[in-house]
Design an enzyme around this catalytic site. Structure first.
Site, PDB file in Angstrom:
ATOM      1  N   HIS A 156       1.931  -6.070   5.141  1.00  0.00           N
ATOM      2  CA  HIS A 156       1.828  -5.246   6.350  1.00  0.00           C
ATOM      3  C   HIS A 156       1.598  -6.052   7.628  1.00  0.00           C
ATOM      4  O   HIS A 156       0.826  -5.654   8.504  1.00  0.00           O
ATOM      5  CB  HIS A 156       0.721  -4.215   6.191  1.00  0.00           C
ATOM      6  CG  HIS A 156       1.023  -3.135   5.190  1.00  0.00           C
ATOM      7  ND1 HIS A 156       2.301  -2.742   4.868  1.00  0.00           N
ATOM      8  CD2 HIS A 156       0.186  -2.342   4.443  1.00  0.00           C
ATOM      9  CE1 HIS A 156       2.250  -1.762   3.973  1.00  0.00           C
ATOM     10  NE2 HIS A 156       0.981  -1.512   3.691  1.00  0.00           N
ATOM     11  N   HIS A 180       1.773   4.588   8.269  1.00  0.00           N
ATOM     12  CA  HIS A 180       1.028   4.557   7.005  1.00  0.00           C
ATOM     13  C   HIS A 180       0.042   5.722   6.902  1.00  0.00           C
ATOM     14  O   HIS A 180      -1.094   5.545   6.474  1.00  0.00           O
ATOM     15  CB  HIS A 180       0.293   3.223   6.873  1.00  0.00           C
ATOM     16  CG  HIS A 180       0.035   2.792   5.463  1.00  0.00           C
ATOM     17  ND1 HIS A 180      -0.756   3.503   4.600  1.00  0.00           N
ATOM     18  CD2 HIS A 180       0.477   1.716   4.760  1.00  0.00           C
ATOM     19  CE1 HIS A 180      -0.824   2.880   3.445  1.00  0.00           C
ATOM     20  NE2 HIS A 180      -0.075   1.781   3.508  1.00  0.00           N
ATOM     21  N   SER A 181       0.476   6.907   7.271  1.00  0.00           N
ATOM     22  CA  SER A 181      -0.397   8.076   7.128  1.00  0.00           C
ATOM     23  C   SER A 181      -0.538   8.463   5.660  1.00  0.00           C
ATOM     24  O   SER A 181       0.401   8.355   4.869  1.00  0.00           O
ATOM     25  CB  SER A 181       0.165   9.265   7.905  1.00  0.00           C
ATOM     26  OG  SER A 181       0.041   9.063   9.293  1.00  0.00           O
ATOM     27  N   TYR A 182      -1.747   8.925   5.315  1.00  0.00           N
ATOM     28  CA  TYR A 182      -2.026   9.483   4.000  1.00  0.00           C
ATOM     29  C   TYR A 182      -2.104  11.002   4.158  1.00  0.00           C
ATOM     30  O   TYR A 182      -2.964  11.513   4.880  1.00  0.00           O
ATOM     31  CB  TYR A 182      -3.369   8.981   3.460  1.00  0.00           C
ATOM     32  CG  TYR A 182      -3.427   7.514   3.126  1.00  0.00           C
ATOM     33  CD1 TYR A 182      -3.370   7.074   1.809  1.00  0.00           C
ATOM     34  CD2 TYR A 182      -3.581   6.561   4.126  1.00  0.00           C
ATOM     35  CE1 TYR A 182      -3.467   5.727   1.485  1.00  0.00           C
ATOM     36  CE2 TYR A 182      -3.672   5.209   3.820  1.00  0.00           C
ATOM     37  CZ  TYR A 182      -3.613   4.803   2.501  1.00  0.00           C
ATOM     38  OH  TYR A 182      -3.716   3.473   2.189  1.00  0.00           O
ATOM     39  N   GLU A 218       5.761   6.092   2.845  1.00  0.00           N
ATOM     40  CA  GLU A 218       6.091   5.116   3.878  1.00  0.00           C
ATOM     41  C   GLU A 218       7.597   4.846   3.890  1.00  0.00           C
ATOM     42  O   GLU A 218       8.110   4.175   3.000  1.00  0.00           O
ATOM     43  CB  GLU A 218       5.329   3.813   3.630  1.00  0.00           C
ATOM     44  CG  GLU A 218       3.829   3.993   3.494  1.00  0.00           C
ATOM     45  CD  GLU A 218       3.205   2.860   2.702  1.00  0.00           C
ATOM     46  OE1 GLU A 218       3.356   1.681   3.116  1.00  0.00           O
ATOM     47  OE2 GLU A 218       2.587   3.135   1.653  1.00  0.00           O
ATOM     48  N   ASN A 268       4.911  -3.544   4.095  1.00  0.00           N
ATOM     49  CA  ASN A 268       4.935  -3.885   2.675  1.00  0.00           C
ATOM     50  C   ASN A 268       4.812  -5.404   2.474  1.00  0.00           C
ATOM     51  O   ASN A 268       4.386  -6.116   3.371  1.00  0.00           O
ATOM     52  CB  ASN A 268       6.161  -3.303   1.969  1.00  0.00           C
ATOM     53  CG  ASN A 268       5.816  -2.820   0.555  1.00  0.00           C
ATOM     54  OD1 ASN A 268       5.296  -3.552  -0.259  1.00  0.00           O
ATOM     55  ND2 ASN A 268       6.123  -1.554   0.294  1.00  0.00           N
ATOM     56  N   ARG A 269       5.224  -5.890   1.319  1.00  0.00           N
ATOM     57  CA  ARG A 269       4.906  -7.257   0.902  1.00  0.00           C
ATOM     58  C   ARG A 269       6.064  -8.228   1.075  1.00  0.00           C
ATOM     59  O   ARG A 269       7.224  -7.860   0.884  1.00  0.00           O
ATOM     60  CB  ARG A 269       4.447  -7.265  -0.559  1.00  0.00           C
ATOM     61  CG  ARG A 269       3.112  -6.571  -0.766  1.00  0.00           C
ATOM     62  CD  ARG A 269       2.784  -6.379  -2.244  1.00  0.00           C
ATOM     63  NE  ARG A 269       1.450  -5.787  -2.370  1.00  0.00           N
ATOM     64  CZ  ARG A 269       1.210  -4.474  -2.313  1.00  0.00           C
ATOM     65  NH1 ARG A 269       2.205  -3.622  -2.129  1.00  0.00           N
ATOM     66  NH2 ARG A 269      -0.031  -4.019  -2.420  1.00  0.00           N
ATOM     67  N   ASP A 297       2.517   2.988  -6.625  1.00  0.00           N
ATOM     68  CA  ASP A 297       2.596   2.146  -5.436  1.00  0.00           C
ATOM     69  C   ASP A 297       3.943   1.442  -5.522  1.00  0.00           C
ATOM     70  O   ASP A 297       4.032   0.240  -5.742  1.00  0.00           O
ATOM     71  CB  ASP A 297       1.438   1.146  -5.388  1.00  0.00           C
ATOM     72  CG  ASP A 297       1.328   0.451  -4.035  1.00  0.00           C
ATOM     73  OD1 ASP A 297       2.097   0.810  -3.115  1.00  0.00           O
ATOM     74  OD2 ASP A 297       0.480  -0.450  -3.886  1.00  0.00           O
TER      75      ASP A 297
END
Length: 325
Positions: free
Chosen positions: A104, A174-176, A289, A78-79, A231
């Site tokens: 990330h 980070h799987s979608y 996540e 993340n940020r 998000d």
């Protein structure tokens, strides 16, 4: 457990793909980025499909790095606001690869590194050493991530790290997920054990407030369609725990497939993939996540992501699979 050459990086480094299979579940892991390339599970009628987004070859991942498809993310998932953070009286500066923030792990985070791999039981152990100063982070960090299928076919991801100097660590996968196997995932039903979230400013940095989800579109305490436009980091009601506790369930009514998520982490980022591009489309997957909160190094009121010499960072997330009639 099988291993095969998946491709070669431009500098000649080989990338291998490992296949784990147990209890009707098949998972493929790449040594490049610790990427979960595929997860194949049956639907209510026994038909198997791959339920995570991925590319069929290495070139796909190299050409499209930004979505972090299936990747092992670090040093900091993340940020981090402004690409800098204070620690013990010093300020550390990171790549601002998501201007004005660091995202990330920076320009070349853990998702773009080749990991050493060895089979362990029904799993795969990945290891690498992140040297002091890599992407601006302090401390030599020794990292171990183990992917394993348990006897029920659940995918368990266990993270460990030690450092020789004070640093910050926040690792995730980070799987979608698309439980239908294709198409838009917005119709999936999602439930989260989270009564609060960390609202963000225009740069997607938390304001520092923990805001109630009551009466808002962020209330997933009872199942509802995931939809689009998310998000956000949700504050899990359980907090940080020593063992993984169930926090989320994703259900595709059409196929009957169900994904459950258990974790030791205090937060979970829901991302509905609104910015996915070719060869995918917005909304083709849903990322869940598990993590500590965004920008924690700049927010002492948040659960700490600091790691110091002599301590061990530990985190575990378990993805379980089932069907509903």
């Amino acid at each position: 457990m099988d291993s095969e050459l998946f491709g070669t990086l431009p500098d000649g480094t080989p990338v291998h793909r490992w296949t784990l299979e147990r209890a009707g579940v098949r998972v493929r892991i790449l040594t490049y980025g610790g990427i979960v390339q595929s997860v194949e599970i049956p639907d209510r009628d026994g038909h198997r499909a791959d339920v995570v987004l991925g590319f069929p070859d290495l070139d796909g991942y190299l050409a499209h790095p930004d979505p972090y498809l299936g990747a092992l993310v670090g040093r900091y998932a993340n940020r981090i606001a402004g690409g800098h953070f204070p620690l013990d009286g010093l300020t550390y500066h990171l790549a601002r690869n998501n201007a004005p923030n660091s995202l990330h792990g920076g320009d070349r985070g853990f998702d773009k590194r080749v990991w050493d791999a060895e089979p362990v039981g029904h799993g795969l152990r990945l290891t690498r050493v992140s040297p002091h100063g890599e992407e601006g982070f302090p401390g030599r960090l020794e990292v171990t991530v183990t992917y394993a299928l348990d006897e029920a076919g659940a995918l368990r991801i266990a993270y460990e790290a030690v450092t020789d100097a004070p640093t910050v660590v926040n690792l995730t996968n980070h799987s979608y997920w698309n439980l239908a196997g294709s198409g838009n995932a917005g119709g999936h039903e999602l439930q989260l054990a989270a009564s609060r979230l960390t609202p963000v400013d225009a740069d997607l940095i938390p304001t520092g407030v923990l805001e109630s989800v009551d009466g808002t579109r962020f209330d997933f305490r009872t199942p509802r369609k995931a939809g689009a436009g998310y998000d956000h980091n949700f504050v899990l009601d359980k907090g940080t725990t020593a063992s993984a506790v169930g926090v989320a369930e994703l259900h595709d009514p059409a196929s009957g497939r169900v994904l459950t998520v258990a974790t030791t982490e205090p937060g979970i980022q829901l991302y509905t993939a609104d910015h996915l591009g070719d060869p995918f489309a917005p909304g083709d997957g849903i990322a869940l996540e598990t993590q500590h909160f965004p920008d924690s190094p700049n927010r002492p009121e948040f659960p700490s992501t600091q790691l110091r010499p002599g301590a061990t960072y530990r985190s575990e997330t378990v993805y379980g699979f089932g069907v509903r009639s």
